[in-house]
Design an enzyme around this catalytic site. Structure first.
Site, short mmCIF file in Angstrom:
data_model
loop_
_atom_site.label_atom_id
_atom_site.label_comp_id
_atom_site.label_asym_id
_atom_site.label_seq_id
_atom_site.Cartn_x
_atom_site.Cartn_y
_atom_site.Cartn_z
N ILE A 1 0.89 -1.29 0.12
CA ILE A 1 0.15 -0.09 0.08
C ILE A 1 0.88 1.14 -0.12
O ILE A 1 1.86 1.37 0.76
CB ILE A 1 -0.88 0.04 1.26
CG1 ILE A 1 -1.88 -1.24 1.33
CG2 ILE A 1 -1.82 1.30 1.22
CD1 ILE A 1 -2.89 -1.27 2.50
N GLU A 2 0.73 2.05 -0.83
CA GLU A 2 1.33 3.41 -1.04
C GLU A 2 0.43 4.38 -0.44
O GLU A 2 -0.45 4.90 -1.22
CB GLU A 2 1.89 3.73 -2.32
CG GLU A 2 2.78 2.80 -3.01
CD GLU A 2 4.11 2.87 -2.59
OE1 GLU A 2 4.39 3.87 -1.86
OE2 GLU A 2 5.19 2.26 -3.00
N THR A 3 0.41 4.58 0.87
CA THR A 3 -0.39 5.52 1.37
C THR A 3 0.17 7.03 1.34
O THR A 3 1.32 7.20 0.95
CB THR A 3 -0.73 5.26 2.85
OG1 THR A 3 -1.80 6.01 3.32
CG2 THR A 3 0.49 5.33 3.79
#
Lengths: 533, 88
Positions: free
Chosen positions: A386-388
Site C-alpha cells: 500500500i502506497e499511502t
C-alpha cells in the site's frame, strides 16, 4: 502506559516505537505478545513485532509491516495506533472511533471528514479468528537517521549498512534485498530489459547510488530483510501487507512481471533464466516471434489467487472510501472526501511504466507471494504493497500537526484498509499450512464421485466449480460454501462408502439425485460447460 | 528542494528522469486521462523553467523555504534521541 493513548503528533523515534510495543504487550498480556528479533541492525538496534490474537490453534495469519523505507514517516506510527486501537476496543468492548477531522491538502481548501467507527463486533470477529502480526518498523536505523536534524527534504530511503572498505555509499534498499529474483541479471533478459527501460531495475553496487536503490551485496544480506523473511517463512501467513508512502495505491503481486497462467513460467524455473522480458503484454519492444513471459499466478479454484487478490485490494480501496465518507457508502457523485481518498488498485509490475520504469525484483510483497510456490502447501498467499499518502499531504514527510491533519487522514486510511483485509481474513478461513490435513472444502464431491466413478466427470467438475468459483467469489459466498461443506461432509463420506459397492444404489442416486440436480442448476445458472481443469 | 506537482503528457514523462536535480517519486504517478499524467518530485525551484520548456505544468506544493521551516518545526517536536546510544 494504560489507555487512553495520546494522539501521535510527531513522528515517533525508533526507541519510542519499541517502547510502545513493549507497553502493549505488558498492558494486554492475554491478547498481545511481543517478540524481539535476536539479530541486531548495523547500528546495534533491536527490533520487534507484535502478535495480536484472542485464542489459539491453527488460524490464518496476517502480517503487516511498515517502515521498510526510512523516510516514509506515517506507516509505523499508523500501525502502532492501529494495534493500540484494536487492543483497547477488544478489551473494553467499545467501538474504535476515528474522530471528525478537517484536513487541508496542499492543493486546495480544507476538507471536513465525519467521524468513522470500527465496530467492536468487527474487532472481536477479527481477533477471535485471525492471528495478526504487526511489525511496524522494519528499518529503525534508517528512521533514526532520517529524523536526525538537519532533516533532508527528500529523506533517507535505505538502511544504514556501512559502505564497503573500497568506498561507496551507505545503505541498502531493503525493498530490493529480498530473496526473490534478487539477482535480476539472471532472472531477466537484462540487455532487453535495459534497452526497453534505459536502466537496470536496481543498483548492483553502492557507488553513485543517488536514487538509493542499491540491492545489497547479496540476497537478504540485511538483518532487517531476514527478519521479515523469517516471519514469512515460519508463520502461517496467508495475507501480507507492506505499508509504504506515497501515491494512494494498493498494489498486488506480481511485481516481477505480468501475471500469467503457465505454471512453467515461474521464478523457480531456471529454464527461463536470462529469458524473461519484463514487459507488459503487447509491448512493441518485445522482439517479433518471442513469447511474452508472464510470472505464473494461478486462478484455479479453490483459491483463485489472482482474482481474489484483486477482490481483496478492491475491498481495501472501498473501505478507505467509506471511511472518508463517515462509514456510509460513498455517493455516486464525486465528493471532496472521495477525491482526496481515492486509491488506485493495480499490479505492482507496471506501476512505473508511464515514467519509463520496469518491474522490480527483490521486493517484500513478491517474496511473500513466492512462498506459496516454494512450498505449495502454503497456498493461498495474498501479498500487497500500500502506497499511502499523497503529494498534497507533503509526500514522505507528512504533517502531523492539526491543521493540516495529514497524518490523521493517512492514519484513518491505514485503519480502513487493514480493517477490510482483516475482515476478509476472518470471514474466509483458509487451509493452515502443511503438515496440517486437507480441509474438507478442498476435497472431491464424494457422492458424485462415488456415483459416477470419476472425479473428472463433467457433472462432478460442474458442481465443484459452482462451489469453488462462483460461490467462493465473495466473502459472504465463501461463508455459505463453508457452511454447505460442513453439512455435506457430515454425511456424504458414509453415504459414498455405502453406495460404492452397490451398483443399483449408485444408479438410483445418479438418476434420481445427481442428474436432475445438475440439470436444474445448469438451466438456472446458465453455466452449461463443466470443462475439465 | 521544493515539492512539485508536475502535469505532463505520456510522451514527455519518461524523459523527465534525465533532468538533473529532479527527484521524481515514481509511486506518485497518476493517470489524468487523455494521455496526461501527474507526478510529484523534489527539486530546487531552478528546475521549473526546464520543466515548463518541456511542456509541463508545474505547481509548487512546498517551496524550499516551506520545507526548511517544516523540518525545523519537526526537529523541535520530535522526542530527543535516546541517551544511551545503540551498541556498535
Amino acid at each position: 502506559m494504560p489507555p487512553p493513548y495520546p494522539e501521535i503528533t510527531a513522528p515517533l523515534r525508533p526507541q519510542q516505537i519499541e517502547d510502545a510495543l513493549a507497553d502493549l504487550a505488558t498492558t494486554f498480556p492475554t491478547l498481545c505478545t511481543r517478540t524481539v528479533f535476536t539479530g541486531k541492525t548495523h547500528e546495534g538496534r533491536s527490533h520487534s513485532y507484535l502478535k495480536i490474537a484472542n485464542g489459539t490453534g491453527e488460524r490464518p495469519a496476517v502480517l503487516v509491516t511498515g517502515g521498510v523505507h526510512a523516510r516514509e514517516w506515517a506507516p509505523p506510527d499508523a500501525l502502532v495506533t492501529f494495534a493500540r486501537n484494536l487492543l483497547v476496543s477488544f478489551q473494553s468492548g467499545t467501538d474504535i472511533t476515528i474522530p471528525a477531522m478537517e484536513v487541508t491538502p496542499l492543493t486546495g481548501p480544507p476538507v471536513r471528514y465525519r467521524p468513522w467507527k470500527i465496530k467492536a463486533s468487527d474487532v472481536a470477529g477479527i481477533l477471535n479468528k485471525v492471528d495478526l502480526y504487526i511489525f511496524p518498523l522494519v528499518n529503525p536505523d534508517g528512521r533514526e537517521f532520517d529524523l536526525t536534524p538537519p532533516i533532508d527534504p527528500i529523506g533517507w530511503r535505505k538502511n544504514r549498512r556501512p559502505p564497503p572498505p573500497a568506498g561507496g555509499d551507505i545503505g541498502v534498499d531493503l525493498n530490493r534485498n529480498f530473496n526473490i529474483a534478487w539477482k535480476f541479471e539472471d532472472y531477466y533478459d537484462l540487455p532487453l530489459y535495459v534497452s526497453r527501460y534505459g536502466e537496470e531495475p536496481a543498483k548492483r553496487t553502492p557507488v553513485g547510488d543517488i536514487n538509493q536503490l542499491y540491492r545489497g551485496p547479496n540476497e537478504h544480506s540485511e538483518q532487517e530483510t531476514r527478519n521479515v523473511e523469517s516471519l514469512l517463512d515460519t508463520l502461517p501467513v496467508h495475507y501480507y501487507v507492506d505499508v509504504h508512502m506515497f501515491g494512494r495505491k494498493i498494489l498486488h503481486s506480481w511485481g516481477l512481471d505480468g501475471n500469467g497462467n503457465d505454471p512453467a513460467m515461474s521464478f523457480t524455473n531456471p529454464a527461463f533464466n536470462n529469458k524473461r522480458d519484463g514487459m507488459i503484454a503487447g509491448d512493441p519492444a518485445l522482439p517479433l516471434g518471442r513469447t511474452d513471459y508472464k510470472e505464473y499466478l494461478p486462478d484455479d479454484p479453490p483459491h483463485k489467487i489472482r482474482s481474489r487478490a484483486v477482490f481483496i485490494a478492491n475491498a481495501m480501496r472501498d473501505e478507505i472510501l467509506r471511511a472518508a465518507n463517515g462509514g456510509a457508502t460513498p455517493p455516486a457523485a464525486s465528493s471532496p472526501q472521495q477525491n482526496h481518498s481515492d486509491y488506485e488498485v493495480g499490479p505492482s509490475a507496471f506501476l512505473y511504466l508511464p515514467v519509463g520504469g520496469g518491474p522490480t525484483p527483490g521486493c517484500a510483497d513478491d517474496y511473500a507471494c513466492s512462498r506459496q510456490f516454494v512450498n505449495p502447501a502454503r497456498k493461498p498467499i495474498f501479498a500487497y504493497t500500500i502506497e499511502t499518502g499523497h503529494p498534497e499531504e507533503q509526500g514522505f514527510h507528512c504533517n502531523y500537526a492539526n491543521p493540516p491533519g495529514h497524518f490523521r487522514k493517512i492514519n484513518r486510511e491505514v485503519h480502513a484498509a487493514l480493517l477490510a483485509l482483516l475482515k476478509v481474513a476472518a470471514a474466509s478461513p483458509l487451509a493452515p499450512p502443511a503438515p496440517s490435513p486437507r480441509p474438507p472444502n478442498s476435497g472431491p464431491c464424494l457422492i458424485a464421485t462415488a456415483t459416477m466413478g470419476d472425479a473428472g466427470h463433467p457433472d462432478v467438475v460442474f458442481l465443484r466449480a459452482l462451489r469453488d468459483e462462483r460461490l467462493r467469489a465473495t466473502p459472504r459466498g465463501a461463508r455459505l460454501a463453508d457452511l454447505l461443506d460442513r453439512v455435506y461432509y457430515s454425511f456424504s463420506p458414509a453415504v459414498a462408502r455405502y453406495i460404492e459397492g452397490r451398483p443399483r444404489a449408485r444408479t438410483a442416486v445418479r438418476l434420481l439425485v445427481i442428474r436432475p440436480l445438475v440439470a436444474v442448476l445448469r438451466r438456472a445458472l446458465g453455466t452449461g460447460k463443466g470443462g475439465r481443469r | 528542494m521544493g515539492l512539485l506537482l508536475i502535469d505532463t503528457s505520456a510522451e514527455v514523462l519518461p524523459g523527465l528522469r534525465d533532468i538533473d536535480d529532479l527527484y521524481l517519486v515514481r509511486s506518485s504517478i497518476e493517470r489524468m486521462g487523455d494521455d496526461r499524467y501527474r507526478i510529484s518530485g523534489y527539486a530546487p525551484e531552478t528546475v521549473i523553467p526546464e520543466l515548463e520548456a518541456r511542456g509541463c505544468t508545474v505547481q509548487v506544493l512546498m517551496t524550499s523555504q516551506d520545507i526548511d521551516h517544516f523540518n525545523d518545526d519537526v526537529a523541535t517536536a520530535i522526542a530527543p534521541p535516546d541517551d544511551t546510544p545503540p551498541e556498535s
